[in-house]
Design an enzyme around this catalytic site. Structure first.
Site, PDB file in Angstrom:
ATOM      1  N   GLY A  53       0.726  -1.098  -0.520  1.00  0.00           N
ATOM      2  CA  GLY A  53      -0.074  -0.005  -0.233  1.00  0.00           C
ATOM      3  C   GLY A  53       0.729   1.230   0.009  1.00  0.00           C
ATOM      4  N   GLU A  82      -3.093  -8.934   6.804  1.00  0.00           N
ATOM      5  CA  GLU A  82      -2.441  -8.852   7.713  1.00  0.00           C
ATOM      6  C   GLU A  82      -2.635 -10.235   8.129  1.00  0.00           C
ATOM      7  OE1 GLU A  82      -0.509  -5.721   8.372  1.00  0.00           O
ATOM      8  OE2 GLU A  82      -1.373  -5.899  10.073  1.00  0.00           O
TER       9      GLU A  82
END
Lengths: 689, 689
Positions: free
Chosen positions: B197, B449
């Site tokens: 990201g 995650e």
């Protein structure tokens, strides 16, 4: 053996190891799933034709929604020009003609669902409705819409404030005897017709459902009218109309869903689709139930054709989704022992997550192919005026079957698309994996053509009626034979789970008999609950609403799964010998994987006791997953369309996963180089880091 | 009582009838769910500030993906400028500072998830990692990133061919003693760092994880480095790098996920984050485990902070989704008796579809709020060097808790978003209903995650270790106390379902004791399966993979639900009296609605027998739905953000459903008028129709 060389071979690559372990020829399975070599050839012809036409080339960057609408409209026009349907198509039998049109629809849908929805609504649905609700004076519209493809239509039923409850639609068509016109009117925005596919920007006519009111003030209920909306030459709307686009949606962006408000909008008397009723020039309402069997056949077709089409499309969507996820699972390695990484497909958890959906994809296709034959056979006989015994009962049974099958299939496919995305991990979140679009384009099917939750209740109505007959020792009205076993309900309810080894469960007998018990037990539960609510003074309406959760709703799900089971079983029994081992394994897996979701009811109803039923069913599921591991890549090869149509960087048949991702990334226009807006993105800083 | 006038009142309207029936003040409940009035005020301050800034205005037409990236970047810069965090924030205690930053993140996420992800990764995650892995020489980066907001960073871990299995990452950082530099290299495209990201177009630095190799050729495993990527003044990438954007995704379109390939790219020796290990100038690897407790605390924070953030964000996503669906259900009428239409919310089926998710939204928030306190408390003590008993055991327990809670919450929220969309029917498919975006922006959380399926296995590892201790009569290492009851496992496994009326089930005792039985039983099942696989000669790796389905996986789900139950229960007991009745009802509903999904295991394990357990649990669920009907609109008022943030035409608090749809349609630019491309859409026709 048929020549299947028209199906392109799959190039050798990393997936060879899993393809070589298959017990069957994937092209033979593909043909068996299609059920008709001519239709399969037609599909490949369409796919190859469109692959060679730049108008159908895939975009590396998603166009704006407006541009998607434009492309979809042009693609539809081009498909009409290709004339995959021929003049001959319209001279052949109803069944043959319809199967051909359905196949064209399926082929187009697997490439661009927006185009197929545009076509299905604007051409097939409307023209079918004209045939069944209209008379000779409407044939010119039929010809223009489906034969000559000169005009694109739409179907206006839903209003802003009413969707499922069609009876309360508030748009009116009041007959004016003076001018011999109907005056169509929308009382307020809540009564605007909405969600009408093709209405937003493109259609020229709409098939409108409005309350027909005669000059004496009597409301005769909803009737169909064919209503001009736009000038075909300019696409400008006519005065007296406010027509708009519904704006952006979650998926199927190529469709211009629209709304319309009528302001005392006048249409000729002849616009009324007058097969079952008409209004005389003087304004007298006349109902003409001269030929009930034809009317019933027409009604059947209207109610069900769209839903059958959705089931067919759902089969293609799940096929594409599982093909992508299984090929990814066979090529993607992660973890292992001593740094020897193993493909995801080797993990039992991964098999369990995906293989049930692969099995569903196969048995759904077999079921829908088989059911479509039955369905079209009834409509054809009815249209031809051939006397069919128990036609009205058959219509009811088919309606019940469709009403619960469409929900089962569309929901299962939605879950499958999601599971497939998750099974492809982060890479599955890439737009060019295509799993996101498959999912979001499929999503509206759980709502349109009858909201799944509302629609399935209709199957429950029919089942409860049959159960009431069975309890009263009267004949069960099941000409298709799906619930004739209810006559035996008392004996069936006495049955207990039997089987002490998994091989006892991997049988057609175990699966069908367990489903029969489940249907009988859930019928009993639903019936008893409904009766007890009635006995406590509730109205029928209230009693019905209080019998849905855990009862009515579960009942219709179980019945739909049973339909999939018995139809696919009957069909598999007739398939060629070489394919039967893998087909039976997939059938058992689907059956047990579905039954696993109803174990609670089996325990609650006393059919299952102790630990054995759960242990055995689940052990059998995992055994079947292991047995199918060596078959599954070839199974999805049989399910998948061509690579061009599948359009997935993760699901290409060559299995060269990382090269394909690399190619996709380096061919997108904005991959490399700073953004055009980099000046705005910079932060002023004095620090040196 | 606190002054809650900073929370805007809700205007009177069609939903009044349902609001007046609530037993509590929705603003009090809102405060109770937030847990801290200052943080609630901060949230409203942020929401009002952004509502008044045109940069944050909603678009009626979705911008291109590139434009969304631009807007997101500008919004992030603007938020940095607003300084909702102050210099003081960084002088306050760790807990206070982190809670403030988390609250800012939540407030931003509920408006634009892309901005919050950009911020969470590029500012919070990287700066936390710098603190915990780096030393003083990296403080300048920490200051520049989080305090002064001068540079935007990213975190490069995942590679094209490796995500979950971080150990096998192939990017190398080889030390060159001659130049005192690390040479970073990507062997091939499959080893390109990806999905990073902020890397695609905007970040200037990345926190890179690469295999550290010393001149003697030894690979010391993954280490962190802070690596420059782009010139902060020009945003051009440096030579030796191929940096690209991952292209379009399914959601969070504002984030520029990127990939990078290093070609013998040189970075200074000081780039190594050297808290736990360093390389001397001469190239000798030195590990410095001088202060294990600090390292553990740092590790804990790194592993868990991102996941705790995801849980908080998930709570906001489900709150928005259920607020939209419940308000729609209370204003949308369909069917009824004698044409008296009734709102959807009156239907038991509709209540059952939605209310379980409303209950989940409430107990999840209470759980996460409470868990965050515990979590931050441990990290703070550890950072401050305060001696914590059993710190390493507490770290393990917290890691286990997070590893199964993040999957439970993210999956439940995904299902909730889908159910809410379906419960809003066709109108739910409108982009401006916002349910599509809530869903697709939430979707990646089940993968990133830590993929949910892989991550939850780690909770299973810990649980099985504790179970082994309990079986061996040794102490269970559960400083937080979540599984101390395992000492009693033998007695717990003897328990049977008890209760003969629904009121016996609507108790904390029934719910917690049933969960304890489920955990013990699933531990036994998983343990036995694992041991039997080992006994049959399988390796540990294989035995583990063969114990996942129906066992390990179910175990971690049940444990996560149990955590939600016990933490929310403890917290509810302390809430103000007026709120307790509704909170307990929601708690019971969540507990029983979740237990309902494990009935099969209860029967299989002999805890449940006969029809009563299923009948009672399900009857209790439906009773609770009926009891909550009069509360539920006010409950979602307490859950929902402001109308501007909720941004849903179906979910506005005024309940003026059709006016709001009308306004949305007539304010979109392309609603009315023919398409610009109408000339291409016209079909040439000679027929007059």
């Amino acid at each position: 053996m048929e020549d299947l060389s028209f199906i392109p071979d799959i190039s050798s690559g990393p997936l060879d190891v899993y393809r070589k372990s298959a017990s069957f020829d994937w092209k033979r399975l593909k043909l068996a799933l299609e059920g008709d070599i001519e239709l399969l050839k037609l599909k490949y012809k369409i796919w190859h034709t469109l692959e060679n036409d730049p108008l159908f080339a895939h975009n590396r960057v998603t166009p704006t929604v407006d541009e998607q609408k434009r492309i979809t409209q042009l693609q539809l026009k081009r498909i009409n020009e290709y004339k995959f349907h021929t003049k001959e198509t319209f001279r052949s039998s109803y069944t043959k003609r319809t199967r051909t049109l359905m196949t064209i629809n399926e082929a187009v849908q697997s490439l661009n669902p927006s185009v197929s929805v545009k076509m299905a609504i604007g051409i097939y649905l409307v023209s079918n409705a004209l045939l069944s609700l209209g008379t000779e004076r409407h044939l010119k519209f039929y010809e223009a819409i489906i034969v000559n493809r000169e005009i694109l239509a739409s179907m206006s039923l839903t209003e802003i404030a009413h969707g499922s409850d069609a009876k309360l639609m508030r748009t009116t068509a009041t007959y004016d005897a003076r001018t011999r016109q109907f005056v169509v009117h929308t009382p307020d925005f809540a009564a605007a017709k909405c969600w009408v596919g093709n209405l937003g920007k493109t259609c020229t006519h709409t098939l409108l459902f409005a309350q027909l009111i005669t000059p004496d003030g009597t409301n005769h209920g909803l009737h169909g009218f064919i209503v001009p909306i736009r000038d075909p030459k300019t696409l400008e709307t006519y005065p007296g109309l406010i027509v708009g686009d519904m704006g952006e949606k979650i998926g199927v962006h190529g469709i211009d869903n629209g709304f319309v408000m009528f302001n005392q909008y006048r249409i000729p008397r002849e616009s009324l689709l007058n097969r079952t009723a008409d209004v005389t020039e003087d304004g007298v309402y006349e109902s003409s139930f001269s030929d009930p069997s034809k009317i019933l056949g027409a009604a059947l077709e209207n109610l069900s054709a769209g839903r059958v089409g959705i089931m067919q499309e759902s089969c293609h969507s799940i096929s594409s989704a599982v093909a992508i996820a299984v090929r990814y699972a066979a090529s993607r390695k992660q973890f292992g022992e001593r740094d020897a990484e193993i493909p995801l497909i080797e993990y039992e958890l991964h098999q369990w997550r995906l293989f049930g959906y692969v099995a569903a994809a196969v048995v759904f296709r077999v079921y829908v192919e088989s059911f479509t034959r039955v369905y079209l056979g009834f409509v054809e006989k009815s249209n031809a005026g051939i006397r069919v015994d128990n036609l009205s009962e058959a219509v009811s049974e088919i309606h019940a079957m469709v009403s619960c099958s469409k929900p089962l299939l569309t929901w299962t496919v939605l879950q499958a698309a999601q599971q497939c995305r998750e099974a492809c991990g982060g890479h599955g979140f890439l737009k060019c994996a295509n799993l996101g679009d498959i999912r979001s384009n499929h999503e509206p099917t759980v709502t349109y053509e009858g909201d799944n939750n509302v629609l399935s209740q209709q199957a429950g109505n029919w089942l409860l009626r049959q159960y009431a007959s069975a309890r009263a020792q009267a004949a069960v009205d099941s000409p298709i034979g799906t619930v004739t076993f209810l006559a035996d309900h008392a004996r069936i309810l006495q049955q207990l789970f039997h089987g002490t080894e998994t091989r006892h469960l991997k049988t057609a007998e175990f699966i069908t008999s367990t489903y029969k018990w489940l249907i009988c037990w859930l019928l009993q539960q639903t019936h008893d609950k409904y009766e007890s609510e009635m006995a406590s003074g509730q109205s029928k309406f209230q009693a019905k609403t209080k019998s849905q959760v855990y009862r009515w709703k579960s009942l219709t799900t179980v019945y739909a799964e049973y339909l999939v089971v018995i139809f696919s079983l009957e069909s598999i029994e007739k398939k060629e010998k070489e394919l039967q081992p893998v087909l039976y394994k997939l059938f058992y897996l689907y059956g047990l994987w579905s039954l696993d979701k109803h174990l609670v009811e089996m325990y609650q109803g006393g059919y299952a006791r102790g630990e054995a039923p759960t242990r055995l069913i689940r052990a059998a599921i995992l055994e079947l997953c292991a047995e199918l591991k060596g078959e599954i890549v070839s199974v999805v090869d049989a399910l998948a369309p061509t690579d061009f149509v599948l359009n997935s960087v993760l699901g290409r048949s060559d299995g060269n996963l990382y090269q394909n991702i690399e190619q996709a990334l380096f061919n997108a226009p904005d991959t490399i180089g700073r953004a055009k807006w980099w000046r705005q993105a910079v932060t002023k800083t004095t620090s040196k880091l």
